[in-house]
Design a protein around this motif. Structure first.
Motif, PDB file in Angstrom:
ATOM      1  N   LEU A   1       6.233  14.144   2.514  1.00 44.21           N
ATOM      2  CA  LEU A   1       5.790  12.756   2.613  1.00 44.21           C
ATOM      3  C   LEU A   1       4.607  12.618   3.564  1.00 44.21           C
ATOM      4  CD1 LEU A   1       9.202  10.831   2.750  1.00 44.21           C
ATOM      5  CD2 LEU A   1       7.601  10.921   0.843  1.00 44.21           C
ATOM      6  N   ALA A   2       4.619  13.372   4.667  1.00 45.46           N
ATOM      7  CA  ALA A   2       3.531  13.309   5.645  1.00 45.46           C
ATOM      8  C   ALA A   2       2.215  13.768   5.024  1.00 45.46           C
ATOM      9  CB  ALA A   2       3.867  14.159   6.868  1.00 45.46           C
ATOM     10  N   VAL A   3       2.270  14.857   4.251  1.00 48.77           N
ATOM     11  CA  VAL A   3       1.059  15.355   3.590  1.00 48.77           C
ATOM     12  C   VAL A   3       0.588  14.370   2.523  1.00 48.77           C
ATOM     13  CG1 VAL A   3       0.139  17.169   2.091  1.00 48.77           C
ATOM     14  CG2 VAL A   3       1.517  17.770   4.077  1.00 48.77           C
ATOM     15  N   LEU A   4       1.523  13.796   1.782  1.00 44.01           N
ATOM     16  CA  LEU A   4       1.159  12.806   0.764  1.00 44.01           C
ATOM     17  C   LEU A   4       0.524  11.571   1.403  1.00 44.01           C
ATOM     18  CD1 LEU A   4       1.175  11.964  -2.204  1.00 44.01           C
ATOM     19  CD2 LEU A   4       3.511  11.092  -1.876  1.00 44.01           C
ATOM     20  N   HIS A   5       1.068  11.138   2.524  1.00 44.73           N
ATOM     21  CA  HIS A   5       0.505  10.014   3.285  1.00 44.73           C
ATOM     22  C   HIS A   5      -0.942  10.312   3.687  1.00 44.73           C
ATOM     23  CE1 HIS A   5       0.126   6.893   6.350  1.00 44.73           C
ATOM     24  NE2 HIS A   5      -0.075   7.836   7.279  1.00 44.73           N
TER      25      HIS A   5
ATOM     26  N   ARG B   1       0.840  -1.201   0.000  1.00 47.17           N
ATOM     27  CA  ARG B   1       0.000   0.000   0.000  1.00 47.17           C
ATOM     28  C   ARG B   1       0.876   1.253   0.000  1.00 47.17           C
ATOM     29  NH1 ARG B   1      -5.047  -0.305   3.961  1.00 47.17           N
ATOM     30  NH2 ARG B   1      -3.624  -1.041   5.587  1.00 47.17           N
ATOM     31  N   PRO B   2       0.835   2.039  -1.085  1.00 45.40           N
ATOM     32  CA  PRO B   2       1.729   3.206  -1.211  1.00 45.40           C
ATOM     33  C   PRO B   2       1.602   4.213  -0.068  1.00 45.40           C
ATOM     34  CG  PRO B   2       0.681   2.721  -3.317  1.00 45.40           C
ATOM     35  CD  PRO B   2       0.027   1.835  -2.297  1.00 45.40           C
ATOM     36  N   PHE B   3       0.384   4.461   0.426  1.00 46.23           N
ATOM     37  CA  PHE B   3       0.239   5.492   1.458  1.00 46.23           C
ATOM     38  C   PHE B   3       0.902   5.065   2.765  1.00 46.23           C
ATOM     39  CE2 PHE B   3      -3.345   3.167   3.253  1.00 46.23           C
ATOM     40  CZ  PHE B   3      -3.425   3.613   4.561  1.00 46.23           C
ATOM     41  N   ILE B   4       0.941   3.764   3.040  1.00 46.04           N
ATOM     42  CA  ILE B   4       1.629   3.285   4.239  1.00 46.04           C
ATOM     43  C   ILE B   4       3.141   3.340   4.025  1.00 46.04           C
ATOM     44  CG2 ILE B   4       2.005   1.285   5.747  1.00 46.04           C
ATOM     45  CD1 ILE B   4      -0.878   0.551   5.384  1.00 46.04           C
ATOM     46  N   TRP B   5       3.581   2.996   2.825  1.00 44.01           N
ATOM     47  CA  TRP B   5       5.012   3.064   2.519  1.00 44.01           C
ATOM     48  C   TRP B   5       5.522   4.495   2.662  1.00 44.01           C
ATOM     49  CZ3 TRP B   5       8.044   5.606  -1.068  1.00 44.01           C
ATOM     50  CH2 TRP B   5       9.355   5.137  -1.199  1.00 44.01           C
ATOM     51  N   VAL B   6       4.748   5.457   2.151  1.00 41.52           N
ATOM     52  CA  VAL B   6       5.129   6.869   2.236  1.00 41.52           C
ATOM     53  C   VAL B   6       5.160   7.330   3.691  1.00 41.52           C
ATOM     54  CG1 VAL B   6       4.301   9.206   1.764  1.00 41.52           C
ATOM     55  CG2 VAL B   6       4.404   7.536  -0.078  1.00 41.52           C
TER      56      VAL B   6
END
Length: 205
Positions: A163-167, A117-122
């Motif tokens: 990265l935090a905002v992207l997550h 899952r990309p959002f967890i990776w980020v």
């Protein structure tokens, strides 16, 4: 008025007051968990709340330098490290709540989930990058690394913020709710622009 405020910031109890204020969200969450007051899905509430407080802490930490320079309040600098440490504290709670309440500390499943899952990776990448900043936030680390290398290392905070905002954006995408994401994105963008503008003379050298 400003002189009185600056004197209050220099007071020895100012740090203790900030310490207590930063601890209040944790106290509220702990009380809510102990008294079954976190709604129908307390695990989701804790994961979300600790993530929210990490973002808020990041915004406050990044705001210290611009506010200090614009308002002419050099006393604010002494609170930056504490805000940064509390940001990492809530980030650690966020990761722990996910690992425990959502994944049951099944490390193989966690590793698979991060990769899948990309959002967890980020989000996990942001936490990993935040770790060396926390470990080197003390005066000994500045002396050990040297001021210039320490400053360059701590510019990783810009990457962490993005990265935090992207997550958060990817997490909210499934719910089609971007209002909060926009607030944090605009706040962090403004703070980063102010900080980068301050760094321009240094970067040109």
């Amino acid at each position: 008025m400003k002189a009185a405020f600056r004197q209050a910031l220099r007071h020895s109890r100012a740090s203790a007051l900030l310490w207590l204020l930063c601890l209040l969200p944790f106290a509220w969450l702990a009380w809510g968990a102990a008294n079954d007051a976190l709604g129908a899905n307390p695990a989701e509430y804790l994961i979300r709340a600790t993530g929210d407080w990490t973002l808020r802490g990041l915004c406050l930490t990044l705001a210290v330098t611009p506010v200090r320079l614009i308002a002419g309040l050099p006393e604010l600098a002494r609170f930056r490290r504490m805000l940064g440490l509390y940001t990492y504290f809530y980030a650690t709670l966020h990761v722990l709540c996910y690992s425990w309440l959502d994944m049951g500390f099944e490390w193989a499943d966690i590793a698979h989930d991060i990769a899948k899952r990309p959002f967890i990776w980020v989000g996990f990448s942001a936490f990993v990058l935040l770790t060396p900043l926390t470990l080197t936030s003390f005066h000994r680390a500045i002396r050990w690394l040297g001021v210039k290398r320490w400053q360059w290392l701590h510019r990783i905070v810009y990457v962490v913020a993005m990265l935090a905002v992207l997550h958060f954006f990817w997490m909210q995408a499934g719910k089609n709710n971007f209002a909060e994401v926009l607030v944090y994105a605009v706040a962090l963008a403004c703070l980063l622009l102010l900080r980068l503008n301050k760094l321009k003379p240094t970067l040109k050298k």
